[in-house]
Motif scaffolding. Structure first.
Motif, PDB file in Angstrom:
ATOM      1  N   PRO A   1       0.537  -0.968   0.273  1.00 61.19           N
ATOM      2  CA  PRO A   1       0.210  -0.357  -0.201  1.00 61.19           C
ATOM      3  C   PRO A   1       1.212   1.009   0.146  1.00 61.19           C
ATOM      4  N   MET A   2      -0.099   1.891  -0.548  1.00 60.80           N
ATOM      5  CA  MET A   2       0.976   3.921  -0.120  1.00 60.80           C
ATOM      6  C   MET A   2       0.883   3.996   0.580  1.00 60.80           C
ATOM      7  N   GLY A   3       2.726   4.662   1.062  1.00 51.79           N
ATOM      8  CA  GLY A   3       2.506   5.744   2.444  1.00 51.79           C
ATOM      9  C   GLY A   3       3.180   4.190   3.443  1.00 51.79           C
ATOM     10  N   ILE A   4       3.197   3.160   2.886  1.00 50.35           N
ATOM     11  CA  ILE A   4       4.045   2.527   4.224  1.00 50.35           C
ATOM     12  C   ILE A   4       5.977   2.916   4.128  1.00 50.35           C
ATOM     13  N   ASP A   5       6.364   2.615   5.018  1.00 49.50           N
ATOM     14  CA  ASP A   5       7.588   3.185   5.333  1.00 49.50           C
ATOM     15  C   ASP A   5       8.362   1.086   5.726  1.00 49.50           C
ATOM     16  N   VAL A   6       7.685   0.620   6.357  1.00 51.67           N
ATOM     17  CA  VAL A   6       8.433  -0.345   6.618  1.00 51.67           C
ATOM     18  C   VAL A   6       7.263  -1.649   6.367  1.00 51.67           C
ATOM     19  N   VAL A   7       8.071  -2.722   6.211  1.00 49.19           N
ATOM     20  CA  VAL A   7       7.388  -3.886   5.939  1.00 49.19           C
ATOM     21  C   VAL A   7       8.199  -5.237   6.611  1.00 49.19           C
ATOM     22  N   PHE A   8       7.244  -5.923   7.294  1.00 51.71           N
ATOM     23  CA  PHE A   8       7.693  -7.116   8.444  1.00 51.71           C
ATOM     24  C   PHE A   8       6.880  -8.303   7.838  1.00 51.71           C
ATOM     25  N   ILE A   9       8.050  -9.380   6.965  1.00 55.08           N
ATOM     26  CA  ILE A   9       7.983 -10.289   6.363  1.00 55.08           C
ATOM     27  C   ILE A   9       8.049 -11.826   7.294  1.00 55.08           C
ATOM     28  N   SER A  10       6.994 -12.458   6.856  1.00 52.74           N
ATOM     29  CA  SER A  10       7.837 -13.895   7.329  1.00 52.74           C
ATOM     30  C   SER A  10       8.104 -14.632   6.569  1.00 52.74           C
TER      31      SER A  10
END
Length: 204
Positions: free
Chosen positions: A61-70
């Motif tokens: 999504p727009m505006g996301i700064d950090v993504v955590f992924i399992s």
């Protein structure tokens, strides 16, 4: 700004670091329950806007700064994770449950900025996020710099083509042809880029 104990280098006050953290928008891509919920609640307690989505969305999504992924669930469930490693939309933090070659290979392939281990230790999450964002911004600036240099090289080739065309047409040297390019740009109130593109288009 404050000073370190040695008094040699300024450091950002802790208030600024915390405020930076609170301005970040975080997206978790982890199956809900257990430690995923604990991590989500920990981020929110520290004032960071965070949400969870599983399976991972097709597009970040727009505006996301950090993504955590399992990583474990990506491997074991063969869950699709659409991530542009060449031009990532945000910083990526990999969540690793255990160490094995497959997991290490997956993390390296995704080019994650950081990794946190399970079972979760909430201590250090703040620093992991801030360092990941800093690394991501540094890498992003490097990519932009490379793109600018590549564009400059491409345009340099176009200038040479335009100079050759003018030199042949007017019987002048390449240096004189370049002077003609600059003069034409000034007289017409346009950039040299526009003049060069016009000449190349007319040659084509």
């Amino acid at each position: 700004m404050t000073m370190t104990k040695s008094g040699s280098r300024p450091t950002r006050p802790i208030r600024e670091l915390v405020q930076c953290f609170r301005n970040l928008s975080v997206q978790l891509c982890v199956p809900p329950g257990g430690e995923a919920d604990e991590l989500l609640q920990h981020l929110r307690r520290m004032g960071c806007p965070a949400s969870n989505s599983w399976p991972p969305p097709t597009d970040t999504p727009m505006g996301i700064d950090v993504v955590f992924i399992s990583i474990r669930h990506l491997i074991e469930e063969q869950t699709p994770f659409h991530w542009n490693v060449e031009d990532p939309p945000s910083a990526l933090i990999a969540i690793a449950d255990y160490e094995n070659p497959l997991m290490v290979e997956k993390i390296l392939a995704l080019r994650a900025q950081s990794t946190i281990a399970m079972p979760l230790r909430t201590f250090g999450v703040l620093m992991d996020v801030l360092l990941s964002v800093a690394n991501f911004k540094r890498d992003e600036e490097r990519r932009k710099q490379v793109m600018r240099l590549e564009e400059k090289l491409r345009f340099s080739d176009k200038i040479e083509l335009a100079k050759v065309a003018l030199a042949q047409e007017h019987g002048v040297s390449h240096d004189e042809a370049y002077a003609m390019l600059r003069q034409s740009a000034m007289e017409n109130g346009v950039t040299i880029t526009a003049v060069v593109q016009s000449i190349i288009a007319s040659q084509d």
